[in-house]
Design a protein around this motif. Structure first.
Motif, PDB file in Angstrom:
ATOM      1  N   THR A  83     -43.605 -12.844 -36.571  1.00 34.55           N
ATOM      2  CA  THR A  83     -42.472 -13.863 -38.012  1.00 34.55           C
ATOM      3  C   THR A  83     -40.913 -14.030 -36.513  1.00 34.55           C
ATOM      4  N   THR A  84     -41.437 -13.751 -35.060  1.00 33.70           N
ATOM      5  CA  THR A  84     -40.059 -14.487 -33.992  1.00 33.70           C
ATOM      6  C   THR A  84     -41.246 -16.095 -33.981  1.00 33.70           C
ATOM      7  N   LEU A 430     -33.325  -9.519 -46.099  1.00 32.59           N
ATOM      8  CA  LEU A 430     -33.904 -10.040 -44.992  1.00 32.59           C
ATOM      9  C   LEU A 430     -34.517  -9.844 -43.273  1.00 32.59           C
ATOM     10  N   THR A 507     -31.161 -18.537 -41.608  1.00 29.21           N
ATOM     11  CA  THR A 507     -32.491 -18.118 -42.215  1.00 29.21           C
ATOM     12  C   THR A 507     -33.611 -19.034 -41.690  1.00 29.21           C
ATOM     13  N   ARG A 508     -35.082 -18.461 -41.806  1.00 31.10           N
ATOM     14  CA  ARG A 508     -36.367 -19.363 -42.197  1.00 31.10           C
ATOM     15  C   ARG A 508     -36.203 -20.232 -42.604  1.00 31.10           C
ATOM     16  N   GLU A 529     -40.089 -15.511 -46.465  1.00 30.76           N
ATOM     17  CA  GLU A 529     -39.576 -13.980 -45.232  1.00 30.76           C
ATOM     18  C   GLU A 529     -39.383 -12.603 -45.999  1.00 30.76           C
ATOM     19  N   GLU A 532     -42.485 -10.986 -46.316  1.00 30.53           N
ATOM     20  CA  GLU A 532     -42.432 -10.043 -45.299  1.00 30.53           C
ATOM     21  C   GLU A 532     -42.004  -8.958 -45.028  1.00 30.53           C
ATOM     22  N   CYS A 533     -40.469  -8.778 -45.561  1.00 26.04           N
ATOM     23  CA  CYS A 533     -39.493  -8.117 -44.746  1.00 26.04           C
ATOM     24  C   CYS A 533     -39.825  -6.165 -45.546  1.00 26.04           C
ATOM     25  N   GLN A 559     -48.980  -7.917 -44.547  1.00 25.33           N
ATOM     26  CA  GLN A 559     -47.492  -9.333 -45.092  1.00 25.33           C
ATOM     27  C   GLN A 559     -48.251 -10.989 -45.582  1.00 25.33           C
ATOM     28  N   GLU A 563     -48.027 -11.673 -49.017  1.00 30.56           N
ATOM     29  CA  GLU A 563     -48.086 -13.289 -50.129  1.00 30.56           C
ATOM     30  C   GLU A 563     -49.199 -13.874 -50.699  1.00 30.56           C
TER      31      GLU A 563
END
Length: 590
Positions: A83-84, A430, A507-508, A529, A532-533, A559, A563
């Motif tokens: 996610t980074t 988040l 946020t993304r 996101e 994902e969290c 994740q 989705e």
């Protein structure tokens, strides 16, 4: 004099030996010593070598594991992007070590209930389980103190004494038609297998029968045997031995019994039943497909509802309803113990209905306007009482963030808290990080008697050293000002019309303004996101420790499957059982 059977402390690659201890103080010291195996002498890997279903020699698990028919592919990919945005090589990635996990109080109660039909709350006097990163099942902090050891003794005595009052219901035989010795051994084998969650070895049976021999009657012998088993680290801890002699950082496949234990404690918060242990014995859990089949069987059982709800109670902090300060009766006359009871029952019912209804999506969890207006909750909602779930006005309610239980917890006794509510969304939905306040800053909610709306009273956060962090939280809490400190819907505060606008920042993909709690809930439900969290929180809960960089090759595929699968929360629980991290463990360096 009391006698207790516990394994003596041994090196991690040796099988624990049993000793007999007299007296409660000796028990505490023995129990503390028996489990202090792992890195730097702390809780960690412990055990004897066991047969593993796969011999993985690299940093990551190898081999061609079958797929899951559209769910999560249990074979780790060659590389993932986390996610980074970092590219992670799954072949060289070093996975986090596997902690030794003590049963939580919730798991202990469920385990003795399923083993012996025990009712009530036998762990009520145990020291509280420490909360770490939002959950009470983090194996790295679930240690044993002298007080724990003493309370385990008292609980084992009470549980065993109660069990033998229902002796015929727990025995697999009739001592009147077989010999008492033969019946006791049959019980030792059947009960011991389920208590230790594995096949018994001859010395296990010998130890249990030795305990039985201290009884002066058949019933007393069974009672002492039960006490001995409940005080064993093989009951109190989820011991995993696979790969104990494996060198390096390799991931090794759990054996069938260890896999069964992980399955049952994830999906039931209790030990495996005989059917799951039988599946382990005949190799049905050697493949991810076999694990998935058993996961679906366990989820169809009523026990899965209680276990799943415990995750949501902890994630949403609903358990705090039992410990928060009472609301000011002058400001909130509806507040009472009956109100708290109704709030808890409603939250459980709403979440359960979504998870097990066939439409178990994150979207429904965050947007369905469901309520259970029993007792005083009907007055809070302004609707007729109902013992069944009802649809509340869609302009007022949307999912779990608008449940009175959640809103009451995230509030003060005399006023709302846009800070607490906003911080929850930032950190728990988040997965953002908020720095703690500086040491030289006084933390106190503004006096509600100063007048103005909460937004106006908390406006001081927009300036000074606190502004940088509060801009991440407060704009997410202001839309929830549509609800007072116990969750009652409102359009004004202190006689003034509410400003319910908010804004996502840093946020993304969510950055931008919105208006009101309903629009916020819709945006959260649609955001990748957030999905994902939620998957990361479930993963954290399943592995019993914090999420680390080394989890990427299990977490990222989980994740992505969540989705792509429509954010189905039921399937998320199944897919966790297919991850590399669930099916394997890493041997810690000696």
């Amino acid at each position: 004099m009391d006698r207790f059977f516990l394994p003596a402390r041994t090196p991690c690659d040796e099988k624990p030996r049993l000793r007999v201890f007299f007296g409660r103080s000796a028990l505490g010291l023995a129990l503390l010593g028996a489990v202090s195996c792992g890195p730097e002498g702390g809780p960690g890997d412990d055990g004897r070598g066991g047969s593993a279903q796969a011999d993985d020699s690299g940093a990551g698990a190898q081999g061609n594991l079958p797929g899951t028919g559209g769910g999560l592919n249990p074979t780790p990919p060659g590389a993932v992007v986390d996610t980074t945005g970092d590219m992670i090589d799954c072949q060289s990635l070093v996975r986090p070590p596997t902690p030794l996990r003590r049963l939580t109080r919730f798991e202990y109660d469920n385990s003795v209930r399923d083993l012996l039909g025990t009712t009530g709350n036998p762990s009520k006097d145990f020291p509280p389980d420490e909360i770490s990163e939002g959950f009470s099942n983090n194996g790295l902090v679930l240690t044993i103190s002298q007080l724990h050891a003493e309370k385990y003794v008292y609980a084992s005595e009470a549980i065993a004494k109660d069990a033998v009052t229902r002796l015929s219901s727990i025995l697999p035989c009739d001592p009147a038609t077989t010999s008492e010795e033969t019946c006791a051994e049959q019980f030792a084998r059947s009960f011991g297998r389920r208590a230790f969650r594995r096949a018994l070895e001859p010395e296990d049976v010998t130890a249990l029968m030795t305990a039985y021999g201290f009884g002066e009657t058949f019933a007393e012998g069974i009672e002492i045997m039960i006490r001995a088993a409940l005080l064993s680290p093989h009951f109190l801890f989820r011991v995993e031995f696979s790969g104990a002699r494996q060198e390096g950082d390799a991931m090794v496949r759990l054996n069938g019994y260890e896999t069964a234990t992980r399955l049952s404690y994830l999906l039931w918060s209790s030990g495996p039943d005989d059917a799951l242990l039988d599946a382990a014995e005949v190799g049905e859990l050697d493949t991810p497909a076999g694990v998935q089949a058993q996961a679906r069987r366990l989820l169809s059982d009523e026990r899965a509802k209680s276990a799943a709800l415990e995750f949501y109670r902890q994630w949403l902090e609903l358990n705090r309803l039992d410990t928060i300060s009472p609301k000011d009766p002058a400001e909130f006359p509806l507040w009472s113990q009956a109100m708290k009871t109704a709030m808890k029952a409603e939250a459980d019912k709403v979440i359960e209905s979504i998870l097990f209804s066939g439409d178990a999506t994150l979207t429904r969890l965050l947007s369905a306007p469901l309520g259970l207006p029993t007792g005083p909750l009907a007055s809070l909602y302004g609707v007729p009482e109902s013992s069944e779930l009802v649809s509340l006005p869609e302009i007022e309610r949307a999912g779990v963030l608008t449940l009175p239980a959640f809103l009451s917890v995230q509030g003060h006794p005399d006023q709302t808290s846009p800070v607490l509510r906003g911080k929850f969304i930032r950190t728990k939905m988040l997965c953002g990080h908020v720095e703690p306040p500086p040491d030289n800053v006084a933390i106190a909610a503004p006096d509600p008697h100063e007048g103005g709306t909460a937004r106006e009273r908390f406006s001081a956060h927009a300036q000074g050293p606190c502004a940088e962090c509060h801009q991440l939280m407060d704009p997410l809490g202001f839309p929830l000002e549509a609800y007072d400190a116990m969750g009652k819907f409102r359009t004004t505060d202190a006689g003034r019309e509410l400003d319910l606008t908010g804004e996502f920042v840093q946020t993304r993909a969510l950055d931008g303004p919105f208006n009101g709690p309903i629009e916020m809930a819709q945006k959260l439900a649609a955001a990748p996101e957030v999905a994902e969290c939620v998957a990361a929180k479930w993963f954290q809960y399943s592995v019993g420790r914090g999420v680390e960089k080394g989890d990427a090759c299990s977490l990222v595929p989980l994740q992505e499957a969540f989705e792509k699968g429509g954010k189905n929360l039921y399937e998320l629980m199944v897919n966790i059982t297919q991850t590399e991290a669930f099916l394997h463990r890493r041997k810690s360096a000696p």
